[in-house]
Design an enzyme around this catalytic site. Structure first.
Site, PDB file in Angstrom:
ATOM      1  N   SER A  53       3.993   5.712   6.185  1.00  0.00           N
ATOM      2  CA  SER A  53       3.144   4.522   6.302  1.00  0.00           C
ATOM      3  C   SER A  53       2.928   3.912   4.929  1.00  0.00           C
ATOM      4  CB  SER A  53       1.787   4.904   6.911  1.00  0.00           C
ATOM      5  OG  SER A  53       0.881   3.809   6.861  1.00  0.00           O
ATOM      6  N   TYR A  64      -5.127  10.945   6.893  1.00  0.00           N
ATOM      7  CA  TYR A  64      -3.977  10.146   7.286  1.00  0.00           C
ATOM      8  C   TYR A  64      -3.118   9.732   6.097  1.00  0.00           C
ATOM      9  CZ  TYR A  64      -1.241   6.569   9.711  1.00  0.00           C
ATOM     10  OH  TYR A  64      -0.209   5.829  10.243  1.00  0.00           O
TER      11      TYR A  64
END
Length: 265
Positions: A140, A154
């Site tokens: 990401s 995350y």
């Protein structure tokens, strides 16, 4: 069997589903895994009819420690080698570090970090032996940030996936195996619906910054074929990634914090 086979995790929706169609459109057989068996079966049937390739639905919950081994056994039972691997399964865990239980954190890290590592370790030797392989780890743009409050694990896990991919790329590039980290930004999928942030994000993030899952998967496929160690799809995301490489870390920490306050207010 002359066609290559790719195993795609998190294939029931979003980027994983888009990868399944992208690989099938290029003549690959696909093995699809996710928790939702009904969706997998429906997608597998669609792919068989639409692209004329084999599609196998292999339901599994990657939060379970034995899931990667069970997937390998299932594919061996089918008599298939894994020529490609897309580690895409993942989810968000907002709310802050303390608000989530230790068991939730362990399950999160199992799905997001341990399972991709183990699946890669299980299938990479066969790729090296046959001198052909494709591995895409879906990371990401968040992995480029030094810190991001709220969804505490995350970003660090996505940073790990990016660095892991780059290191492995260097390790196996002379063996016919391509390894790439795909680092998308804001992407239209069920990801934000599941964690309940869709409406807030739609107001806070301009429409031009969002990408479709199909577009992200296409760029990821091309990057893997070209053996690029890292792919950031979309011009706005490329600009942000480049900026984050030169802006001091304490600045980006404050920028990330301000953006999150804007989203959650």
């Amino acid at each position: 069997m002359s066609r290559r086979l790719v195993l795609i995790t998190g294939a029931s929706s979003g980027i994983g589903l888009a990868f399944a169609r992208a690989y099938a459109s290029h003549g690959w057989d696909v093995a699809l895994t996710a928790r939702r068996a009904d969706r997998l079966e429906k997608l597998a049937e669609e792919i068989r009819l639409r692209f004329g390739v084999e599609a196998h639905a292999l339901p599994a919950d990657l939060a379970e420690a034995n899931a990667p081994e069970d997937l390998q056994k299932s594919l061996l039972a089918l008599g298939r080698n894994v020529d490609g691997l897309v580690n895409n399964a993942g989810y968000g865990q907002p709310g802050g570090f303390v608000a989530n239980s230790l068991e939730q954190h362990k399950a999160f890290m199992q799905v997001m970090m341990m399972a991709p590592m183990e699946l890669t370790h299980r299938f990479l030797p066969g790729m090296i032996e046959q001198k052909f392989g494709r591995i895409i780890n879906v990371a990401s743009l968040a992995g480029f940030l030094p810190a991001s409050p709220g969804d505490t694990l995350y970003g660090p896990i996505k940073t790990f996936l990016t660095r892991f991919s780059q290191s492995l790329h260097l390790e196996v590039r002379d063996h016919g195996v391509h390894v790439s980290a795909l680092c998308p930004g804001w992407t239209y999928s069920e990801f934000h619906d599941v964690v309940g942030t869709r409406s807030k994000l739609s107001k806070a993030i301009p429409e031009w910054w969002w990408m479709g899952a199909d577009e992200v998967a296409r760029e990821g496929y091309v990057a893997a074929e070209a053996n690029r160690p890292c792919c950031v799809p979309g011009a706005p995301n490329k600009a942000v990634a480049a900026l984050l490489n030169i802006v001091p870390g304490d600045w980006t920490m404050e920028l990330a914090s301000g953006q999150l306050r804007k989203i959650h207010r």
